[in-house]
Scaffold this active site. Structure first.
Site, mmCIF file in Angstrom:
data_model
loop_
_atom_site.group_PDB
_atom_site.id
_atom_site.type_symbol
_atom_site.label_atom_id
_atom_site.label_comp_id
_atom_site.label_asym_id
_atom_site.label_seq_id
_atom_site.Cartn_x
_atom_site.Cartn_y
_atom_site.Cartn_z
ATOM 1 N N ASN A 12 0.851 -1.191 0.000
ATOM 2 C CA ASN A 12 0.000 0.000 0.000
ATOM 3 C C ASN A 12 0.889 1.243 0.000
ATOM 4 O OD1 ASN A 12 -1.451 2.262 1.041
ATOM 5 N ND2 ASN A 12 -3.075 0.883 1.696
ATOM 6 N N ASP A 14 -0.095 4.483 -0.094
ATOM 7 C CA ASP A 14 -0.800 5.718 0.294
ATOM 8 C C ASP A 14 0.102 6.731 0.992
ATOM 9 O OD1 ASP A 14 -3.097 4.524 -0.621
ATOM 10 O OD2 ASP A 14 -3.984 4.212 1.365
ATOM 11 N N HIS A 15 0.968 6.206 1.879
ATOM 12 C CA HIS A 15 1.687 7.159 2.726
ATOM 13 C C HIS A 15 2.901 7.783 2.054
ATOM 14 C CE1 HIS A 15 -1.302 6.697 5.568
ATOM 15 N NE2 HIS A 15 -1.052 5.420 5.809
ATOM 16 N N ARG A 23 3.737 18.812 1.601
ATOM 17 C CA ARG A 23 4.388 19.979 1.035
ATOM 18 C C ARG A 23 3.700 20.473 -0.233
ATOM 19 N NH1 ARG A 23 9.781 21.784 2.146
ATOM 20 N NH2 ARG A 23 9.760 21.862 4.403
ATOM 21 N N HIS A 48 -5.580 3.709 -1.825
ATOM 22 C CA HIS A 48 -6.905 4.096 -1.334
ATOM 23 C C HIS A 48 -7.175 5.534 -1.749
ATOM 24 C CE1 HIS A 48 -9.698 4.320 2.491
ATOM 25 N NE2 HIS A 48 -10.322 4.681 1.384
ATOM 26 N N ARG A 50 -9.236 8.297 -1.100
ATOM 27 C CA ARG A 50 -10.225 8.694 -0.091
ATOM 28 C C ARG A 50 -11.077 9.826 -0.615
ATOM 29 N NH1 ARG A 50 -8.941 6.557 5.327
ATOM 30 N NH2 ARG A 50 -10.625 7.888 6.019
ATOM 31 N N ARG A 54 -6.884 12.978 0.763
ATOM 32 C CA ARG A 54 -5.803 13.418 1.645
ATOM 33 C C ARG A 54 -4.448 12.837 1.259
ATOM 34 N NH1 ARG A 54 -7.428 10.051 6.994
ATOM 35 N NH2 ARG A 54 -9.346 11.186 6.669
ATOM 36 N N HIS A 55 -4.444 11.680 0.587
ATOM 37 C CA HIS A 55 -3.137 11.178 0.120
ATOM 38 C C HIS A 55 -3.191 10.890 -1.389
ATOM 39 C CE1 HIS A 55 -5.141 7.464 1.377
ATOM 40 N NE2 HIS A 55 -4.883 7.650 2.656
ATOM 41 N N GLU A 75 -8.620 0.600 -3.310
ATOM 42 C CA GLU A 75 -9.454 0.629 -2.095
ATOM 43 C C GLU A 75 -10.439 1.765 -2.224
ATOM 44 O OE1 GLU A 75 -7.483 0.948 1.607
ATOM 45 O OE2 GLU A 75 -6.337 -0.867 1.303
ATOM 46 N N THR A 105 -7.144 6.467 9.880
ATOM 47 C CA THR A 105 -7.006 5.358 8.935
ATOM 48 C C THR A 105 -8.292 4.542 9.041
ATOM 49 O OG1 THR A 105 -5.655 3.456 8.278
ATOM 50 C CG2 THR A 105 -5.808 3.893 10.644
ATOM 51 N N THR A 106 -8.440 3.536 8.179
ATOM 52 C CA THR A 106 -9.667 2.746 8.193
ATOM 53 C C THR A 106 -9.774 2.009 9.521
ATOM 54 O OG1 THR A 106 -9.233 2.460 5.853
ATOM 55 C CG2 THR A 106 -11.012 1.147 6.785
ATOM 56 N N GLU A 156 -11.173 -9.346 2.719
ATOM 57 C CA GLU A 156 -9.915 -9.007 3.390
ATOM 58 C C GLU A 156 -10.240 -8.867 4.872
ATOM 59 O OE1 GLU A 156 -7.280 -6.106 1.622
ATOM 60 O OE2 GLU A 156 -6.555 -5.498 3.602
ATOM 61 N N HIS A 195 -3.780 -4.648 7.712
ATOM 62 C CA HIS A 195 -3.888 -3.482 8.585
ATOM 63 C C HIS A 195 -3.001 -3.651 9.805
ATOM 64 C CE1 HIS A 195 -5.388 0.275 10.119
ATOM 65 N NE2 HIS A 195 -6.021 0.439 8.979
ATOM 66 N N GLY A 196 -2.046 -2.746 9.939
ATOM 67 C CA GLY A 196 -1.192 -2.716 11.119
ATOM 68 C C GLY A 196 -0.127 -3.795 11.153
ATOM 69 N N GLY A 217 1.037 -1.418 4.338
ATOM 70 C CA GLY A 217 1.473 -0.108 3.877
ATOM 71 C C GLY A 217 2.286 0.685 4.866
ATOM 72 N N HIS A 218 1.623 1.157 5.916
ATOM 73 C CA HIS A 218 2.232 2.157 6.795
ATOM 74 C C HIS A 218 3.605 1.746 7.309
ATOM 75 C CE1 HIS A 218 2.640 4.408 10.648
ATOM 76 N NE2 HIS A 218 2.264 5.382 9.850
#
Ligand code: PXP
Length: 244
Positions: A12, A14-15, A23, A48, A50, A54-55, A75, A105-106, A156, A195-196, A217-218
Site C-alpha cells: 500500500n 498511500d503514505h 508539502r 486508497h 479517499r 488526503r493522500h 481501495e 485510517t480505516t 480481506e 492493517h497494522g 502499507g504504513h
C-alpha cells in the site's frame, strides 16, 4: 518449509502520497514507489482514493492504472463517486472499505451484513466490469455470511485489532482470524488480510493457511525511511515466505 500455497504481498503506497501532500508538489512520487515495490517483489499495489483526497489523488490512480505491470487493488468507499472511478479504470481488484472523514485510517471493517442493500448493486456492477471485488471485514462469521450473500469473491480480514494487542492478548484475536479464514475458504471465498502488520507481528497471520494475500502499507513506508523501500519490501516478503 512450504506446507501451504503461496502468499502474495500487496504494498500500500498511500503514505508516500501523504508525505508528498504535506508539502504539495510532486515529491515523493507514489507511482515511483509502486514501481520500486514491484521490482522488489511486491505482487500487487494497493491505493486508497479517499473521499477527501488526503493522500492518493485521481491523477495517481490514472498513472498507476497506466504504468503498473502488477495488479492494482483500488481501495474504495462504497459511494457512487468511487464506483464511477473504479468502473472508469477497471483495476484488477477493488476492496470496499468503510470510510469516515474524521478517522486517521480505516478503523473497522465494513458492515457487509447491515449494508447488504447498499452494497449489492455496487458489487454486481464491479463484478460485471471484470473487477475482482473484495470486502474489508472484521473476522466474524456474520460478516462472512454477508459476503457470501453478496457474491463477493474475496474478503480481506481486518488485522488492526490483532496488531494493537500485546502478545498475550493476541492469541484470541489470532484464533478469530484463523476461524474466519477457514470459514470464508470453506464457502469458496479467497481470503486476504491486512492493517497494522509489521516485521514483528506478520508471521502468525502469514501462517494462516487459507490467507492468500496480505496488504501492508504504513509500516513498510516508514521502514523505507531507514533502509529503503526495496529492502523493506524484500524483508517483509521473506518473513511471509518463512511463515508458510
Ligand atoms: N488493507 C486495507 C483495506 C486498508 O484500508 C489498509 C490501510 O489503508 C491496509 C490494508 C494497510 O494497512 P497498514 O497501512 O496499516 O499496513
Amino acid at each position: 518449509m512450504t506446507t501451504v500455497g503461496p502468499l502474495r504481498l500487496g504494498v500500500n503506497i498511500d503514505h508516500v502520497a501523504t508525505v508528498r501532500n504535506a508539502r504539495g508538489g510532486a515529491f515523493p512520487d507514489p507511482v515511483r514507489a509502486a514501481l520500486l515495490a514491484a521490482k522488489a517483489g511486491a505482487d500487487g499495489i494497493t491505493a486508497h482514493l479517499r473521499e477527501d483526497r488526503r493522500h492518493i489523488t485521481d491523477h495517481d490512480i490514472a498513472r498507476l492504472s497506466a504504468e503498473l505491470s502488477i495488479p492494482l487493488n483500488f481501495e474504495m468507499a462504497p459511494t457512487p463517486e468511487m464506483l464511477a472511478i473504479a468502473l472508469r479504470h477497471r483495476p484488477h481488484a477493488a476492496c470496499i472499505v468503510p470510510e469516515k472523514r474524521e478517522e486517521r485510517t480505516t478503523e473497522g471493517g465494513i458492515d457487509a451484513a447491515g449494508q447488504h442493500d447498499r452494497l449489492a448493486p455496487m458489487v454486481a456492477e464491479l463484478l460485471a466490469a471484470g473487477v475482482r471485488v473484495s470486502l474489508f471485514i472484521e473476522p466474524d462469521a456474520r460478516q462472512i455470511a454477508a459476503a457470501v450473500g453478496l457474491g463477493a469473491p474475496v474478503v480481506e480480514l481486518h488485522t488492526g485489532r490483532y496488531a494493537e494487542l500485546d502478545e498475550a492478548a493476541r492469541a484470541i484475536e489470532l484464533r478469530r482470524l484463523a476461524d474466519a479464514a477457514a470459514l470464508a475458504a470453506k464457502n469458496g471465498i479467497e481470503v486476504h488480510a491486512g492493517h497494522g502488520l509489521t516485521f514483528d507481528n506478520v508471521a502468525p497471520v502469514a501462517a494462516i493457511p487459507q490467507v492468500r494475500e496480505l496488504n501492508i502499507g504504513h509500516f513498510l513506508i516508514g521502514e523505507a525511511i531507514f533502509t529503503g523501500l526495496e529492502d523493506s519490501v524484500r524483508r517483509m516478503k521473506a518473513l511471509m515466505e518463512q511463515a508458510r
